[in-house]
Design an enzyme around this catalytic site. Structure first.
Site, mmCIF file in Angstrom:
data_model
loop_
_atom_site.group_PDB
_atom_site.id
_atom_site.type_symbol
_atom_site.label_atom_id
_atom_site.label_comp_id
_atom_site.label_asym_id
_atom_site.label_seq_id
_atom_site.Cartn_x
_atom_site.Cartn_y
_atom_site.Cartn_z
ATOM 1 N N GLU A 168 0.662 -1.235 -0.229
ATOM 2 C CA GLU A 168 0.048 -0.041 0.072
ATOM 3 C C GLU A 168 0.615 1.302 -0.128
ATOM 4 O OE1 GLU A 168 -3.521 2.055 2.858
ATOM 5 O OE2 GLU A 168 -2.200 0.617 3.533
ATOM 6 N N ASP A 169 1.879 1.415 0.827
ATOM 7 C CA ASP A 169 2.373 2.469 1.124
ATOM 8 C C ASP A 169 3.930 2.638 0.447
ATOM 9 O OD1 ASP A 169 0.605 3.425 2.750
ATOM 10 O OD2 ASP A 169 1.103 2.695 4.376
#
Length: 713
Positions: free
Chosen positions: A76-77
């Site tokens: 996700e990051d």
């Protein structure tokens, strides 16, 4: 930040056969991917995944769960992709990381409809692999432990989300320690004063009475030594939020609460559990109604223990939980015990439940729920409640949420039994349906042919399954009731023009109006979605009344200029024949009120806005709606006769709303379309003459006059 060696050592302590190399690779990969990222506190971001992994080692979870914790934010990051994680750490780990990513993207604290849909997705993700939610819970726990670094508004949002969703979910999964800590951390944000007050009370109590926990623990060890039972005694004061919740539920102050201390006695085997129970009850007096045997009747998440409350030193109540070591392990980790390791071997705890079966039992009852809000309510009801165990007349054990009623019991047995329920017996004594069932009671449901669920049951039922079944049955009943009402309306309308609403004619009308069938036509007619005049016109347009000599509604009021338009005030619903006055609203034309309308007092200091109006003389069309408040007998055919009577008086029902339902009377609001006040008076006289009409009056609601543009100008 915990070094890789220390994290590996934490895993190796319970799993000597751990894949140390893969855990180190995951550690290094996560460190590289999160390089340059920082938390709100200023710490390196990767310190967070490491702490999440450390929390999961406390539950002795498998390598895949630990690796997922280290990598749970990479997809996700960071620039890491699913395919790269799968290539380096295997498909199983990639699927778990992807599952946690999808859970993170669910905005569970959004609007109700979206929240319900996200709950569905959450349960779907859990059903694929429950380890996804274990990582997410550990992630939330660490975020709550470090929440002070967030801005205040974000703290409140996360704390509410934790209190509403994650803490109950942890409890439902059997991870009671995590539930308590999550609740207490959220409580610290949402009500810091309340929490501080309870802690101050505890400090004062300790000063007054000394260390009660240590003294009672010593007493229990002494009692067990005398009986020759080997057991470990663990005592503690309950968490501040647990005490606060108890104070709110019992509406008592801190000083009046008794069982604020809890003790756990962990034995070698099951027989010793009952020996300990006997020894404790011989030494201290048991509190009636506070005994639960979850060993003989375990909870659905695998929890087993004996609970009892006794009066200890100085008459102070204490709660005692008695269990074996294996039971204690499941009590600490709940469903997560399925993946726990010890000495390099996957846990073979006989009390650990099958996660797939557990999640399936939790979700299957929600699959048929159509309404999002109903689904959300059902999920929360099932997650938040503890359980009671009761018996059917045949001796079968039925598990229900605490606070459940015979209605819940009936639907737990079978939907058909629930729908036909007319009464119940608890321990062979007839009781009201709203009675709360207690542990160990025997429940018998009395049924009757032709009985159908009542709307009031929704207030009585507590389980999601019962509420869903009741709503479904009521929807079907409403369709049937509207269809019957629609037929009466159609019959009155067709008889008014000398015709009968035969099946053939109704089929023709449905076809002309492009509806599925005559049942749909009648149901929509009964629910006021269409009116009877339209149905007649669809089949016999030549029989429609000639309105050419009637006053047009748009030209019915005299005293307005040609460019002024008017609306009838919804508060008083003035009819032709009543004295009226107009109030001008800039940009919204003129609103016409009856001269005795209460809302006219709002304009007494604005005479420039008043207009002297009166109704045009002549025959008006029956298009002026007004509301009647009726109380009628609850008997077969009464509503049909009322509708027929209204049709015979050449009035049209545009809406019908039941406001109160009692066994002997119904109260309802009828919105009817009339010509004038004479038409109203003749209709009310005709209805008053009906023997089953107990009361009738014209209904006016001053609050409906508070229009958004009705401020002073």
């Amino acid at each position: 930040m915990i070094p890789a060696d220390d994290l590996v050592e934490l895993v190796r302590a319970y799993n000597p056969k751990t894949n140390e190399k893969l855990i180190r690779e995951a550690y290094d990969f996560g460190l590289e991917m999160h390089e340059g990222q920082y938390r709100h506190s200023g710490e390196a971001y990767f310190s967070h995944p490491i702490e999440v992994a450390a929390i999961l080692t406390e539950q002795q979870l498998d390598d895949a769960t630990i690796i997922t914790a280290l990598l749970h934010d990479t997809i996700e990051d960071t620039k890491a992709s699913y395919s790269e994680v799968a290539r380096r750490f295997g498909e199983e780990n990639a699927l778990l990381v992807d599952g946690v990513t999808k859970l993170t993207n669910l905005q569970l604290s959004s609007t109700e409809t979206k929240q319900a849909e996200n709950f569905r997705k959450l349960f779907m993700a859990m059903s694929k692999d429950l380890r996804v939610i274990l990582v997410k819970l550990a992630d939330r726990l660490h975020n709550m432990r470090t929440i002070r670094a967030m801005r205040p508004q974000k703290q409140i949002q996360k704390a509410r989300e934790t209190m509403d969703i994650y803490a109950p979910l942890a409890g439902r999964m059997g991870m009671q320690w995590m539930r308590e800590e999550l609740e207490d951390l959220a409580f610290k944000v949402l009500n810091p004063d309340g929490r501080a007050s309870i802690i101050r009370r505890f400090i004062t109590l300790q000063k007054e009475t000394g260390d009660v926990v240590q003294r009672i623990t010593g007493d229990m060890i002494q009692v067990l030594d005398k009986t020759g039972i080997q057991a470990e005694v663990i005592g503690r004061a309950k968490k501040p939020y647990s005490i606060w919740r108890k104070m709110q539920a019992k509406d008592q102050g801190f000083s009046r609460l008794s069982d604020i201390y809890g003790f756990r006695i962990v034995t070698a085997d099951e027989n010793d559990c009952y020996r300990v129970l006997g020894a404790i009850h011989q030494r201290w007096r048991a509190v009636p109604g506070r005994f639960k045997d979850y060993i003989s009747q375990p909870k659905s998440n695998g929890y087993r223990s004996i609970h009892t409350t006794v009066s200890g030193r100085d008459g102070r109540r204490v709660e005692v939980q008695i269990r074996t070591r294996q039971m204690h392990d499941v009590a600490e980790t709940g469903v997560a015990a399925h993946w726990s390791y010890r000495d390099g071997v996957r846990g073979e705890n006989p009390f650990a439940v099958d996660p797939a079966r557990w999640i399936r039992s939790l979700t299957e009852q929600f699959d048929t729920e159509e309404d999002h809000a109903d689904f959300l309510e059902a999920v929360k009801l099932e997650m938040y409640q503890d359980q009671v165990f009761c018996f059917s007349p045949k001796g079968d054990v039925v598990k229900l949420p605490r606070g459940a009623t015979p209605i819940d019991f009936a639907y737990a047995i079978h939907t058909r039994i629930g729908n036909a329920c007319v009464g119940a017996k608890i321990d062979h004594i007839r009781v009201p349906l709203w009675t709360r069932i207690k542990n160990g009671q025997s429940v018998e449901i009395i049924t009757a042919v032709g009985q159908m669920p009542q709307a009031t049951w929704l207030d009585i039922a507590t389980t999601g399954k019962a509420k869903s079944a009741i709503r479904r049955a009521l929807r079907e009943l409403d369709h049937e009731r509207f269809a019957k009402l629609g037929f009466e309306l159609a019959r009155a309308a067709f008889e008014h023009v000398g015709k009968k609403p035969t099946e053939k004619i109704l089929d023709m009308a449905a076809k002309q109006m492009r509806l599925e069938d005559r049942e749909t036509l009648l149901a929509r007619l009964g629910s006021a979605e269409i009116n009877a005049h339209e149905v007649v016109q669809a089949v016999f347009p030549e029989l429609a009344p000639d309105d050419s000599d009637e006053v047009a509604a748009e030209a019915a009021v005299i005293g307005l200029s040609s460019d002024q338009r008017f609306d009838r005030a919804p508060c008083c619903e003035p009819l032709p024949g009543e004295r009226i006055v107009g109030i001008s609203h800039r940009g919204h034309g003129v609103v016409v009120h009856a001269i005795d309308c209460d809302n006219l007092t709002n304009y007494e200091d604005q005479p420039n806005r008043w207009l002297d109006l009166h109704w045009q003389v002549g025959r008006h069309k029956p298009v002026y709606g007004t509301t009647l408040d009726l109380t009628i007998g609850n008997d077969a055919g009464v509503l049909g006769r009322i509708c027929t009577l209204i049709g015979e008086n050449q009035a049209n029902i545009s809406n019908l709303e039941f406001t109160d339902r009692k066994p002997d009377f119904y109260r309802l609001k009828l919105h009817v379309e009339l010509r004038n006040t004479e038409h109203l008076h003749s209709l009310m006289l005709a209805l008053q003459a009906e023997s089953e009409v107990a009361a009738i009056e014209r209904f006016r609601d001053p609050s409906l006059g508070r229009l958004p543009y009705a401020a002073k100008e």
